[in-house]
Design a protein around this motif. Structure first.
Motif, short mmCIF file in Angstrom:
data_model
loop_
_atom_site.label_atom_id
_atom_site.label_comp_id
_atom_site.label_asym_id
_atom_site.label_seq_id
_atom_site.Cartn_x
_atom_site.Cartn_y
_atom_site.Cartn_z
N TRP A 1 0.85 -1.01 0.10
CA TRP A 1 0.04 0.02 -0.08
C TRP A 1 0.78 1.28 -0.09
CZ3 TRP A 1 -0.73 4.31 2.96
CH2 TRP A 1 -1.87 5.08 2.67
N VAL A 2 1.97 1.27 1.03
CA VAL A 2 2.74 2.54 0.87
C VAL A 2 3.51 2.80 -0.66
CG1 VAL A 2 4.81 3.39 1.95
CG2 VAL A 2 3.21 2.41 3.45
N ASN B 1 0.85 3.85 -3.13
CA ASN B 1 0.01 5.03 -2.72
C ASN B 1 0.75 6.40 -2.52
OD1 ASN B 1 -3.04 4.04 -3.26
ND2 ASN B 1 -2.17 2.23 -2.07
N VAL B 2 1.75 6.20 -1.63
CA VAL B 2 2.45 7.31 -0.98
C VAL B 2 3.55 7.70 -1.92
CG1 VAL B 2 3.68 8.25 1.06
CG2 VAL B 2 1.80 6.38 1.11
N PRO B 3 3.53 8.80 -2.38
CA PRO B 3 4.72 9.25 -3.16
C PRO B 3 5.88 9.58 -2.34
CG PRO B 3 2.98 10.67 -3.53
CD PRO B 3 2.42 9.71 -2.68
N ILE B 4 6.83 9.51 -2.79
CA ILE B 4 7.90 10.20 -2.03
C ILE B 4 9.13 10.95 -3.02
CG2 ILE B 4 9.59 8.02 -2.62
CD1 ILE B 4 10.45 8.05 0.24
N GLY B 5 9.86 12.07 -2.39
CA GLY B 5 10.72 12.74 -3.27
C GLY B 5 10.77 14.15 -2.60
N ALA B 6 11.85 14.68 -2.51
CA ALA B 6 12.21 15.96 -1.95
C ALA B 6 12.04 17.11 -3.28
CB ALA B 6 13.48 16.14 -1.57
N TRP C 1 11.63 -2.27 5.85
CA TRP C 1 11.43 -1.34 7.08
C TRP C 1 10.38 -1.92 7.85
CZ3 TRP C 1 7.88 1.20 9.98
CH2 TRP C 1 8.44 2.15 10.95
N ALA D 1 15.39 2.98 6.08
CA ALA D 1 15.24 4.33 5.95
C ALA D 1 16.35 4.97 5.23
CB ALA D 1 15.30 4.91 7.32
N ALA E 1 15.22 4.56 1.62
CA ALA E 1 14.19 5.30 1.45
C ALA E 1 14.82 6.90 1.14
CB ALA E 1 13.09 5.40 2.66
N TRP E 2 15.64 7.29 1.82
CA TRP E 2 16.27 8.50 1.69
C TRP E 2 16.79 8.64 0.28
CZ3 TRP E 2 17.37 13.76 3.54
CH2 TRP E 2 16.54 13.91 4.66
N ARG F 1 14.12 9.17 -1.95
CA ARG F 1 13.61 10.65 -1.80
C ARG F 1 14.46 11.58 -2.63
NH1 ARG F 1 15.64 14.38 1.57
NH2 ARG F 1 14.01 15.84 2.36
N PRO G 1 18.99 17.49 -2.54
CA PRO G 1 20.39 18.11 -2.38
C PRO G 1 21.11 17.32 -1.11
CG PRO G 1 18.82 19.62 -1.48
CD PRO G 1 17.79 18.56 -2.27
N ASP G 2 20.28 16.67 -0.22
CA ASP G 2 21.03 16.22 0.83
C ASP G 2 21.08 14.58 0.88
OD1 ASP G 2 18.49 16.68 1.19
OD2 ASP G 2 18.42 16.72 3.44
#
Lengths: 212, 419
Positions: free
Chosen positions: A115-116, A119-124, A139, A166, A169-170, A173, A176-177
Motif C-alpha cells: 500500500w505504501v 499510494n504514497v509518493p516520495i521525493g524531495a 522497514w 530508512a 528510502a532517503w 527521496r 540536495p542532501d
C-alpha cells in the motif's frame, strides 16, 4: 536493458525474510549483509549504481563494528554483563516461538508495504511512486522484529533493518542532501552491530578464578 | 560555544564521570556532570526564531532561547536528582551524559534525520540501561516500544518535506508517523505502558533519565514539528496526539488515585505529559507551548524529590511537593494546567470534559500523595537524619517551584525568555 522490477522486489523480500528470521550471536551482521544485498538493486535502479555504495558501506561498517566491539569488550576487565541473547521474559526455544511470530509479522507486512509503495509518493524535488515496495517491506519487517523482540539482539537487528530501510528510502527521496542524509541514517546499522557485539563480548568473558 | 559543543560536554562529562568517579571513589560528585552541561548550555550562542528541521545540511545547529531554557532546567533537575539520590553508579552517569547530549542535538539540529536520530539515540540509551539494570518484561518493553518510536520518527523523515503537499496520502502518512513516534517517546503509546513500567521497576536516579531529559525534549519537538506540516498534516498530527494524550491522561489520572505511594508520582507525571501532548493536538500552539513548558518545568523541580523511594528521613519537602502538584493556585501546576485547559476547551465540549476529569483526578492523587507523605514521616522517624546537602537540595527544589507559582510570568520569562 533495464532491470525487471519484480526481480528487485524479490531480492528485497528475500533479504527482509532472512533478516527477520535470523537468530544467534551473528544475527545483526547477517541481517545487515542480507538487507544491503537485497536493497542494492532497488537503490541502483532508482538513484544509480553509486547510491548502492551507501548501503554497501553501511554493511561493511556493520561487520567491522560488530567484530571490533566484540574484540574490544573481550579485552576489558570482566564485569557482569547483559547477555544480548537471553530472552527477558520467556523460554528461548519452544514450538511456535519467536520465529513463527516474526514470520506472521513478515507476512502481514506485505500488504502494508505494498500500500505504501503504490499510494504514497516520495521525493524531495520530484516524486516517485511504485518502486518502494522492497524498501518499505524491509522497514516494516524491522519494525515487526522490534515490536516482538524478546532479546536485546532482536532489538539490535530491528534497529539495523529499520536503519537500512530508512537509508534506502532517503536515497529514493532524492534532494540536495540525499547522500549525507542517507549516510547519517545508515549509521544505525553499524551502531546496532557495535552495541550487540560489545554486549556479547562483555558477557562472553568469564571472571578470573578466585585464588585458592 | 556551539550547540554541538554543549552536546559534546554533556557526553564527554558523562563518559568521563562514569570512568573516573567510581575509580577515584568520588561517586558523590556525580552532580558535577550535569552542572558542567548546564554551564556549557548557558554559554551557547542563542539565535532568534525557532529551530525547525527544514535544513538540508546535517551540520546545521541553532539554539533558540526556549530550547536553552528547557535544557538548562533539565540539567538543574538532574543535578538535584543526583544530590538527593544515593551515589549513582558509573553506568547511570554515562547514560545521563549520552541522553543529555542526544537531547541537545535533537532540540538544536535543523536537519530532520539528525534530529530524529538523536531522539532514537536517547531512547536507546535509556532502554539499554533500564534493561541492564532490571532485566524483565517491563524494561524490555522500553527497548521495544521506545526504540520502535524512534525508528518510526526516522522513517517519517523520508516523506519530508511535505509543507507544499496539500492533498493526498503523503502528508497524512508523514504526520501520522511523526505523531506516532513522538507519542511513543512521550510515553503515550501504548497509554504510558513502557515508561511507567520502567519508572516503577527502578527508583531515583536509575529511572530519572527519561522523565528529566528525554521526555521534555520530545515534548518540545512535538510542539514545534507541526510548523513544518501542511494543514492536512497538522489535522492528522493533532487528531493522533490529542486522542493518545487524553486517553493517557484519563487512565493514569484514575490509576494515580489508586496507586501505592511508591508508584503514584510516576502516574501523575505520565498523566500530565498526556495533557501537555493533548494540548498540542488542540491546534492552539501558543497556549500548548506555554502551558506544556510550564508544567514540565514544574515536574523537573518536583521529580527529584518525588522519584525518591518513600520513607525518606524528612518528609516535609515531599509533602509540599505533592501540594505543589495539586493544581490549586498558587501552585505552579495550576498555571500550567490552566493554560492547557484554555487551549483544550476551545476544541469541543467532549474534549473539555475529558480534560477536566484527569485534572480532578490529579488533584485527588496529589492530596493522597501529601497524606501518604505525612504518614511516611511517622514511619521514617527511626531512619537516620538526612544529609544537609540532600535536605538543602530538596528544599531548593520546593522553593523554586513555590517561586514559579507566585511569580509565574516572571519565572517563565526568566527560564524561557520573553515570548
Amino acid at each position: 536493458m533495464g532491470i525487471a522490477e519484480p526481480l528487485t522486489s524479490t531480492a528485497g523480500v528475500l533479504a527482509a525474510v532472512i533478516a527477520v528470521l535470523v537468530d544467534g550471536r551473528n544475527a545483526v551482521t547477517i541481517a545487515v549483509l542480507a538487507v544491503a544485498a537485497g536493497l542494492a538493486p532497488t537503490v541502483a535502479v532508482v538513484a544509480g549504481a553509486p547510491a548502492a555504495l551507501v548501503l554497501a558501506g553501511a554493511a561493511l561498517a556493520g561487520v567491522v563494528a560488530g567484530h571490533s566491539g566484540r574484540a574490544l569488550a573481550r579485552r576489558l576487565p570482566w564485569v557482569a554483563g547483559l547477555d544480548p541473547l537471553i530472552p527477558a521474559f520467556s523460554a528461548s526455544r519452544r514450538l511456535f516461538g519467536p520465529r513463527s511470530v516474526r514470520a506472521w509479522g513478515a507476512a502481514l507486512s506485505v500488504p502494508a508495504a505494498s500500500w505504501v509503495s503504490f499510494n504514497v509518493p516520495i521525493g524531495a524535488v520530484t516524486t516517485v511512486k511504485g518502486v518502494l515496495f522492497p524498501v518499505a517491506y524491509v522497514w516494516a519487517c524491522g519494525a515487526v522484529r522490534l515490536v516482538v523482540a524478546r532479546t536485546v539482539e532482536d532489538i539490535a537487528v530491528g534497529v539495523a533493518m529499520t536503519g537500512m530501510g530508512a537509508a534506502a528510502a532517503w536515497i529514493a527521496r532524492g534532494g540536495p542532501d540525499v547522500y549525507s542524509g542517507a549516510a547519517v541514517v545508515a549509521v544505525l546499522a553499524p551502531a546496532a552491530a557495535l552495541t550487540a557485539g560489545w554486549l556479547w563480548g562483555r558477557h562472553g568473558r568469564r571472571p578470573a578464578p578466585e585464588p585458592q | 560555544m556551539s550547540p554541538l559543543g554543549a552536546a559534546a560536554v554533556w557526553a564527554g562529562a558523562g563518559i568521563a564521570g562514569a570512568v573516573f568517579l567510581p575509580a577515584l571513589r568520588l561517586r558523590r560528585l556525580a552532580a558535577l556532570v550535569p552542572l558542567l552541561a548546564f554551564v556549557a548550555v548557558l554559554l551557547v550562542s542563542v539565535l532568534p526564531g525557532v529551530t525547525l528541521p527544514t535544513d538540508t545540511s546535517p551540520g546545521a545547529f541553532h539554539m533558540d532561547r526556549t530550547t536553552q531554557g528547557l535544557l538548562m532546567a533539565s540539567a538543574v533537575s538532574v543535578v538535584l536528582m543526583l544530590i538527593l539520590s544515593p551515589p549513582a553508579a558509573g553506568a547511570e552517569v554515562r547514560t545521563l551524559g549520552i541522553a543529555g547530549a542526544a537531547a541537545v542535538v535533537a532540540l538544536t539540529s535543523a536537519h530532520p534525520v539528525v534530529m530524529t536520530l538523536a531522539l532514537l539515540t536517547a531512547a536507546a540509551a535509556v532502554a539499554l540501561r533500564w534493561i541492564a539494570r532490571a532485566p524483565g518484561h517491563t524494561t524490555l518493553a522500553a527497548g521495544r516500544v521506545a526504540i520502535a518510536g524512534g525508528a518510526i520518527l526516522v522513517a517519517a523523515t523520508a516523506f519530508l518535506p511535505v509543507a507544499d503537499v496539500l492533498a493526498g496520502p503523503r502528508p497524512v502518512v508523514a504526520s501520522a508517523l511523526l505523531a506516532g513516534g513522538l507519542a511513543t517517546l512521550l510515553g503515550l503509546l501504548p497509554v504510558g505502558g513502557w515508561a511507567l513500567g520502567g519508572m516503577l521497576r527502578l527508583r531515583g536516579v536509575e529511572a530519572a533519565v527519561w522523565p528529566l531529559v528525554v521526555a521534555p525534549a520530545a515534548l518540545l519537538v512535538a510542539q514545534r514539528i507541526q510548523l513544518i506540516l501542511p494543514p492536512l498534516g497538522v489535522a492528522t498530527f493533532g487528531h493522533v496526539i490529542l486522542t493518545m494524550g487524553l486517553l493517557t491522561a484519563v487512565w493514569h489520572g484514575f490509576q494515580a488515585t489508586r496507586a501505592a505511594p511508591g508508584g503514584r508520582y510516576a502516574r501523575v507525571l505520565v498523566a500530565d505529559l498526556g495533557l501537555a501532548a493533548a494540548a498540542i493536538g488542540s491546534g492552539h500552539t501558543g497556549l500548548a507551548q506555554a502551558g506544556g513548558l510550564f508544567l514540565i518545568t514544574c515536574h523537573l523541580l518536583m521529580a527529584p524529590v518525588l522519584l525518591q523511594p518513600p520513607g525518606q528521613p524528612d518528609q516535609r519537602p515531599r509533602r509540599l511537593a505533592w501540594l505543589l502538584l495539586s493544581g490549586v493556585p498558587p501552585a505552579p501546576s495550576f498555571w500550567g494546567r490552566f493554560l492547557l485547559l484554555e487551549g483544550l476547551s476551545q476544541v469541543s465540549a467532549t474534549v473539555l470534559t475529558f480534560t477536566l476529569v484527569p485534572m480532578g483526578l490529579l488533584f485527588v492523587a496529589s492530596v493522597l500523595g501529601a497524606r501518604g507523605a505525612a504518614a511516611g514521616r511517622v514511619q521514617a522517624s527511626d531512619a537516620p537524619p538526612a544529609r544537609p546537602a540532600r535536605l538543602a537540595a530538596a528544599w531548593a527544589a520546593v522553593a523554586g517551584a513555590v517561586a514559579m507559582g507566585l511569580f509565574s510570568t516572571t519565572a517563565a520569562a526568566f527560564i524561557f525568555g520573553p515570548t
